[in-house]
Motif scaffolding. Sequence first.
Motif, mmCIF file in Angstrom:
data_model
loop_
_atom_site.group_PDB
_atom_site.id
_atom_site.type_symbol
_atom_site.label_atom_id
_atom_site.label_comp_id
_atom_site.label_asym_id
_atom_site.label_seq_id
_atom_site.Cartn_x
_atom_site.Cartn_y
_atom_site.Cartn_z
ATOM 1 N N SER A 81 15.465 5.462 -5.655
ATOM 2 C CA SER A 81 14.030 5.746 -5.661
ATOM 3 C C SER A 81 13.737 6.921 -4.741
ATOM 4 O O SER A 81 14.346 7.065 -3.683
ATOM 5 N N VAL A 82 12.789 7.772 -5.153
ATOM 6 C CA VAL A 82 12.478 8.952 -4.349
ATOM 7 C C VAL A 82 11.689 8.540 -3.114
ATOM 8 O O VAL A 82 10.839 7.655 -3.168
ATOM 9 N N HIS B 272 12.996 -0.570 -12.264
ATOM 10 C CA HIS B 272 13.933 -1.649 -11.985
ATOM 11 C C HIS B 272 15.189 -1.052 -11.353
ATOM 12 O O HIS B 272 15.830 -0.175 -11.936
ATOM 13 N N CYS B 273 15.534 -1.526 -10.163
ATOM 14 C CA CYS B 273 16.718 -1.068 -9.438
ATOM 15 C C CYS B 273 17.620 -2.272 -9.207
ATOM 16 O O CYS B 273 17.162 -3.294 -8.698
ATOM 17 N N ALA C 172 0.838 -1.191 0.000
ATOM 18 C CA ALA C 172 0.000 0.000 0.000
ATOM 19 C C ALA C 172 0.880 1.250 0.000
ATOM 20 O O ALA C 172 2.098 1.174 0.203
ATOM 21 N N PRO C 173 0.290 2.426 -0.234
ATOM 22 C CA PRO C 173 1.077 3.661 -0.143
ATOM 23 C C PRO C 173 1.691 3.854 1.236
ATOM 24 O O PRO C 173 1.084 3.524 2.255
ATOM 25 N N ASN C 174 2.925 4.356 1.239
ATOM 26 C CA ASN C 174 3.601 4.784 2.465
ATOM 27 C C ASN C 174 3.915 3.645 3.434
ATOM 28 O O ASN C 174 3.979 3.868 4.647
ATOM 29 N N VAL C 175 4.150 2.442 2.913
ATOM 30 C CA VAL C 175 4.588 1.347 3.783
ATOM 31 C C VAL C 175 6.103 1.196 3.782
ATOM 32 O O VAL C 175 6.646 0.374 4.514
ATOM 33 N N GLY C 176 6.794 1.982 2.935
ATOM 34 C CA GLY C 176 8.258 1.960 2.956
ATOM 35 C C GLY C 176 8.901 1.199 1.818
ATOM 36 O O GLY C 176 10.058 0.769 1.942
ATOM 37 N N LYS C 177 8.208 1.041 0.692
ATOM 38 C CA LYS C 177 8.769 0.276 -0.427
ATOM 39 C C LYS C 177 10.064 0.899 -0.967
ATOM 40 O O LYS C 177 11.069 0.211 -1.128
ATOM 41 N N SER C 178 10.018 2.188 -1.245
ATOM 42 C CA SER C 178 11.205 2.840 -1.804
ATOM 43 C C SER C 178 12.332 2.903 -0.792
ATOM 44 O O SER C 178 13.510 2.829 -1.160
ATOM 45 N N SER C 179 12.003 3.015 0.486
ATOM 46 C CA SER C 179 13.044 3.015 1.523
ATOM 47 C C SER C 179 13.750 1.660 1.573
ATOM 48 O O SER C 179 14.977 1.593 1.731
#
Length: 326
Positions: A38-39, A52-53, A20-27
């Motif tokens: 990722s921002v 893709h990272c 979901a939004p704001n669960v920390g995926k990009s972190s």
Amino acid sequence: MLIEHQHPDNKTIMVAVLGAPNVGKSSIVNYLLGMDLSVVTSKAQTTRNKIHCVFTVDRTEIVLVDTPGLHKTNQELNKRLNEQAREGVDGADLNLLLIDLTRPVLGQLQDFKDNMESEKFEKTWIIFNKCDRVENYQELPLSLVMDKMQEIMPEIERGIVVSTKDGTNMHKLTGLLVDEAQPGPHYYDDGSVSNKNQRFFATEYIREQAFELLNAELPYELAVVIDEYKDMKPKHGEENPKVKSHISASILVNRPSQRAIVVGTKGGMIKEIGTRSRKKIEAMVGGQVHLNLHVKVSPKWMKNNLILEEIGLPRAKDSNRVWRSR
């Protein structure tokens, strides 16, 4: 692109990072990469494109697919964000489904499954994130929770408690991904960290700083497009030019009143956005960048097919009819 003549011991794995939004995926992605690719902002729904990272551990190539947060919506922009998230599982060998430990756990899983609208899941690991915010998280009955989760989604194989703030179990997660990888060739050149180019990340870094500096709902109603991106060629006899790139970009907003906010008093806000984003872009390109930012009013850009496709969001399966031009 497949790299030929590789070491026979190479391994690879593609991992979709979902939630979901704001669960920390990009972190999570940035932590595993060891760099801020990722921002990440304090606001939900920062990520808008699947990315893709790539990083390697010894001879193992790990491709992380960072995705937008999946959520219920009737808005065209958000429908396209959801489509990016759903496409993130295509070709993935493993799904990491992030669950925020500070919120009801089973509800997050059920909401995700309902919004995913897909039966094409492969094996999935639950990543219980933000354990640093939960007192005595070790005492949580997560084994019982996992049993209930597997009833909802049988593809779930295991659960791992992590935190990107204090590093809890992040090294363990890396090791598990390496162990899960299968023998096979690497698909990215040495040094490549993404399937996206510098032009894409320039827009992301500008948008990231706008999200951080602007308040309330305004960040969700702006987009960034590159008007010009010019890499500077070395002059005769110059091996490494000091200035790497000239970039001109537009921040799109819906209303004239929003333009005034983004520009700020005596241009202070747009200047600060430019200063912060330029520093991140310079770190990416390895040299000085000349960055010019403009703010343009583009009414209802979030329903404008031309602009949405320009920022990398093609029509979704459930898209509304939007054929406006800029």
